[in-house]
Design a protein around this motif. Structure first.
Motif, short mmCIF file in Angstrom:
data_model
loop_
_atom_site.label_atom_id
_atom_site.label_comp_id
_atom_site.label_asym_id
_atom_site.label_seq_id
_atom_site.Cartn_x
_atom_site.Cartn_y
_atom_site.Cartn_z
N GLU A 1 0.83 -1.21 0.00
CA GLU A 1 0.00 0.00 0.00
C GLU A 1 0.87 1.26 0.00
OE1 GLU A 1 -2.72 -0.54 3.27
OE2 GLU A 1 -3.81 -2.12 2.20
N ARG A 2 1.96 1.25 0.78
CA ARG A 2 2.88 2.39 0.77
C ARG A 2 3.54 2.55 -0.59
NH1 ARG A 2 4.52 0.35 5.62
NH2 ARG A 2 6.56 -0.24 4.82
N LEU A 3 3.91 1.42 -1.21
CA LEU A 3 4.51 1.48 -2.54
C LEU A 3 3.56 2.12 -3.54
CD1 LEU A 3 6.16 -2.05 -2.80
CD2 LEU A 3 7.34 0.15 -2.79
N LEU A 4 2.32 1.70 -3.53
CA LEU A 4 1.35 2.26 -4.48
C LEU A 4 1.15 3.75 -4.23
CD1 LEU A 4 -1.23 -0.64 -4.69
CD2 LEU A 4 0.46 0.05 -6.42
N ASP A 5 1.15 4.16 -2.96
CA ASP A 5 1.01 5.59 -2.63
C ASP A 5 2.14 6.42 -3.23
OD1 ASP A 5 -1.36 5.22 -1.26
OD2 ASP A 5 -0.41 5.19 0.73
N VAL A 6 3.39 5.93 -3.11
CA VAL A 6 4.51 6.74 -3.61
C VAL A 6 4.67 6.64 -5.12
CG1 VAL A 6 5.76 6.65 -1.41
CG2 VAL A 6 6.32 4.99 -3.21
N LEU A 7 4.18 5.55 -5.73
CA LEU A 7 4.34 5.38 -7.17
C LEU A 7 3.20 5.95 -8.00
CD1 LEU A 7 5.68 1.72 -7.14
CD2 LEU A 7 6.98 3.78 -7.73
N THR A 8 2.03 6.14 -7.40
CA THR A 8 0.86 6.61 -8.14
C THR A 8 1.11 7.90 -8.93
OG1 THR A 8 -0.69 5.45 -6.71
CG2 THR A 8 -1.55 7.34 -7.91
N PRO A 9 1.83 8.89 -8.39
CA PRO A 9 2.07 10.11 -9.18
C PRO A 9 2.80 9.85 -10.50
CG PRO A 9 2.59 10.51 -6.87
CD PRO A 9 2.33 9.04 -7.01
N LEU A 10 3.60 8.79 -10.57
CA LEU A 10 4.33 8.49 -11.80
C LEU A 10 3.45 7.83 -12.86
CD1 LEU A 10 7.72 7.08 -10.48
CD2 LEU A 10 7.17 9.41 -11.16
N LEU A 11 2.32 7.28 -12.45
CA LEU A 11 1.47 6.57 -13.41
C LEU A 11 1.04 7.45 -14.57
CD1 LEU A 11 -0.81 4.44 -11.07
CD2 LEU A 11 0.98 3.63 -12.61
N GLU A 12 0.44 8.57 -14.26
CA GLU A 12 -0.03 9.46 -15.32
C GLU A 12 1.11 10.26 -15.93
OE1 GLU A 12 -3.43 11.85 -14.49
OE2 GLU A 12 -4.44 10.21 -13.45
N GLU A 13 2.05 10.68 -15.10
CA GLU A 13 3.15 11.53 -15.59
C GLU A 13 4.00 10.80 -16.63
OE1 GLU A 13 6.82 14.22 -13.80
OE2 GLU A 13 5.50 13.15 -12.41
N TYR A 14 4.25 9.50 -16.41
CA TYR A 14 5.16 8.77 -17.29
C TYR A 14 4.52 7.55 -17.97
CZ TYR A 14 8.78 11.64 -15.26
OH TYR A 14 9.54 12.70 -14.85
N GLY A 15 3.26 7.29 -17.70
CA GLY A 15 2.59 6.17 -18.35
C GLY A 15 3.10 4.81 -17.91
N LEU A 16 3.50 4.70 -16.65
CA LEU A 16 3.95 3.41 -16.14
C LEU A 16 2.79 2.42 -16.11
CD1 LEU A 16 6.06 4.36 -12.99
CD2 LEU A 16 6.86 4.02 -15.32
N MET A 17 3.11 1.16 -16.17
CA MET A 17 2.12 0.13 -15.94
C MET A 17 2.54 -0.63 -14.69
SD MET A 17 0.77 -3.05 -18.24
CE MET A 17 2.22 -4.04 -18.01
N ILE A 18 1.62 -0.72 -13.73
CA ILE A 18 1.88 -1.42 -12.49
C ILE A 18 0.83 -2.52 -12.34
CG2 ILE A 18 1.96 -1.26 -9.97
CD1 ILE A 18 2.83 1.64 -10.27
N THR A 19 1.29 -3.73 -12.05
CA THR A 19 0.36 -4.81 -11.73
C THR A 19 0.65 -5.30 -10.32
OG1 THR A 19 1.80 -6.53 -12.66
CG2 THR A 19 0.18 -5.55 -14.15
N VAL A 20 -0.41 -5.73 -9.64
CA VAL A 20 -0.29 -6.26 -8.29
C VAL A 20 -0.98 -7.62 -8.27
CG1 VAL A 20 -0.84 -5.92 -5.85
CG2 VAL A 20 -0.32 -3.94 -7.31
N SER A 21 -0.26 -8.61 -7.74
CA SER A 21 -0.80 -9.98 -7.67
C SER A 21 -0.65 -10.51 -6.26
CB SER A 21 -0.02 -10.91 -8.60
OG SER A 21 0.08 -10.39 -9.89
N ASP A 22 -1.56 -11.39 -5.88
CA ASP A 22 -1.42 -12.13 -4.63
C ASP A 22 -0.53 -13.33 -4.91
OD1 ASP A 22 -3.15 -10.55 -3.02
OD2 ASP A 22 -4.87 -11.50 -3.96
N VAL A 23 0.47 -13.56 -4.07
CA VAL A 23 1.37 -14.70 -4.24
C VAL A 23 1.56 -15.41 -2.90
CG1 VAL A 23 2.61 -13.73 -6.21
CG2 VAL A 23 3.44 -13.28 -3.91
N ASP A 24 1.90 -16.68 -2.99
CA ASP A 24 2.31 -17.46 -1.82
C ASP A 24 3.81 -17.62 -1.90
OD1 ASP A 24 -0.29 -17.92 -0.80
OD2 ASP A 24 -0.58 -19.56 -2.22
N VAL A 25 4.51 -17.29 -0.83
CA VAL A 25 5.97 -17.38 -0.81
C VAL A 25 6.36 -18.48 0.16
CG1 VAL A 25 8.10 -16.14 -0.32
CG2 VAL A 25 6.16 -14.92 -1.32
N LEU A 26 7.21 -19.36 -0.32
CA LEU A 26 7.71 -20.45 0.50
C LEU A 26 9.12 -20.11 0.92
CD1 LEU A 26 7.31 -23.32 1.59
CD2 LEU A 26 8.24 -24.16 -0.58
#
Length: 104
Positions: free
Chosen positions: A71-96
């Motif tokens: 959630e903190r990552l998305l907060d700090v990265l959101t301003p770059l989405l429109e400014e630079y056209g970044l694509m961000i995907t978020v997935s649920d994963v299981d880590v072993l």
């Protein structure tokens, strides 16, 4: 297994340092970088551009974190989405993880 969030950012190579600094400012320091060869999306087709020093190159920046860090990552990265056209995907994963002493 532990539930985590995987965040993937398709970033233009010249923005990599800025994205990495923002990710670090959110308290996340682990990531993996993957080279890309090209792709196609709403903006049209693109290809890796090593001829001009990589200015048109894209890199896939991947990090895995817990929900709060994500959630903190998305907060700090959101301003770059429109400014630079970044694509961000978020997935649920299981880590072993390998068991630590006393868990085996």
């Amino acid at each position: 297994m532990t539930k985590r969030k995987k965040l993937e950012i398709l970033v233009d190579a010249p923005l990599l340092k800025r994205v990495r600094d923002l990710v670090n400012s959110a308290g996340v320091f682990g990531y993996t970088l993957y080279p890309t060869f090209g792709g196609e999306g709403e903006g049209g087709r693109w290809l890796d551009d090593q001829v001009t020093g990589g200015a048109g190159s894209k890199i896939l920046f991947v990090t895995i974190s817990d929900k709060e860090d994500n959630e903190r990552l998305l907060d700090v990265l959101t301003p770059l989405l429109e400014e630079y056209g970044l694509m961000i995907t978020v997935s649920d994963v299981d880590v072993l993880f390998a068991p630590t002493e006393g868990e085996a």
